[in-house]
Design an enzyme around this catalytic site. Sequence first.
Site, PDB file in Angstrom:
ATOM      1  N   LYS A 178       0.848  -1.189   0.000  1.00 29.13           N
ATOM      2  CA  LYS A 178       0.000   0.000   0.000  1.00 29.13           C
ATOM      3  C   LYS A 178       0.884   1.240   0.000  1.00 29.13           C
ATOM      4  CE  LYS A 178      -3.142   2.680   2.965  1.00 29.13           C
ATOM      5  NZ  LYS A 178      -3.849   2.757   4.255  1.00 29.13           N
ATOM      6  N   GLU A 223      -8.656  11.980  12.367  1.00 26.91           N
ATOM      7  CA  GLU A 223      -7.793  10.867  12.769  1.00 26.91           C
ATOM      8  C   GLU A 223      -6.892  11.232  13.944  1.00 26.91           C
ATOM      9  OE1 GLU A 223      -5.277   7.244  10.747  1.00 26.91           O
ATOM     10  OE2 GLU A 223      -6.318   8.721   9.523  1.00 26.91           O
TER      11      GLU A 223
END
Length: 420
Positions: A178, A223
């Site tokens: 990723k 976040e």
Amino acid sequence: MLTKVISDFGSGRVRATTVAISDPGPLERYLSAKEPGSAFLRRGEGFVGLGEVARFETDYIDTADVWWTEIATQIDHDSELPGASGIGPLAVGSFAFDPDRSAFRSVLTIPRTIIGRRGGQYWLTQIGEHRNQTLPAPGDAPRFPEHLDLGHGTVTQDEWAGIVARCVELIRQGDIHKVVLARDLIAKADGPIDLRAVLGRLIERYPMTWTYLVDGMVGATPELLVRVADGLVTSRVLAGTISVDPDHTDPLAKAAQLARSTKDIREHEFAVESVAQALEPFCRAMNVPEAPSVLPLPNVLHLATDITGVADADVSALRLAAALHPSAAVCGTPTHLALDTIAAIENMDRGRYAGPVGWVDTEGDGEWAIALRGGYSGPDAPDQIRLFAGAGIVADSQPGAELEETRAKFVPMLQALGLD
């Protein structure tokens, strides 16, 4: 290389005083254009900082942690309130995403005055001798420039889609799982941009996020990288995103689509694993939920996992932020290969975008979020602001879908600037 600029701290000790105050109302209204200011707020709670008594510029979070640990021992704190996380002197910071490849310095500052609210308590903390223990008057009203133009940033949309396609090819070769790629937009005004006005609009529209203003960085991030409070560690992992238009789509149907998405679940699992592995050496016990929940925001839905743990003694929030950054949620996995790939193909310096932003107190407790859904406006170009958004790229990513995800993530800042 590092630089210290310290005004009130020398070889002697420094006094800090915290007093209880009545409800001060919206904290952001105390920020002033006349002096440096900072803010870290969520659901009306948190603090604003006014002025600076000390400033530390560095490349690495670890170095900042050492500096703050030393400075904290020089502060004699008198408080009317019982000891609690975040009440009293604080260091507020914003750190570069990739300090080895960035021209931007990381910064940690100590506000001269702090006005805070949490859990029904309201306080005023001031550092230095002969401080006035009364609440300062609200600052001057924030003002927007009359005209803003939005242009593309380092690359165009088509160029960025091509970068995503190239990244997918690299991932399919097998060494990288990723990579999180970001892009930017630049808005230019006919006068200086008052970041207090941007902050105010973000607070109004996105109260469930951590809204931040630190040394030119402003945003509303969902976040939380790490929170440490009385020995309890919490980290919120967000990875896997789908855009939502409440006027034209069913949010519940979108949530079900996200929860079934193999691509997004795989992306989320990489991020959770990276955070859990980074926290484990610093915790006596940890809880990692087996499956994510869906976190709704006005413009997007995220897959979310809250990891909790019990911290070892003497582990500061800043030390944990150093261990966690960069997580797979903003970088990729394996970390070193993802960082190299970003540097090779992203074609821009992120600066402090996607780096830790937050605060730490004298006991090491603190909150560090990830500087997302935001932008940067610096003293070298006060009439412009650079906006950022990113997307996690895996083997089955589609460039068009990833481009659309970044468009959704630009929305909070575009709204705050009146450009939506």
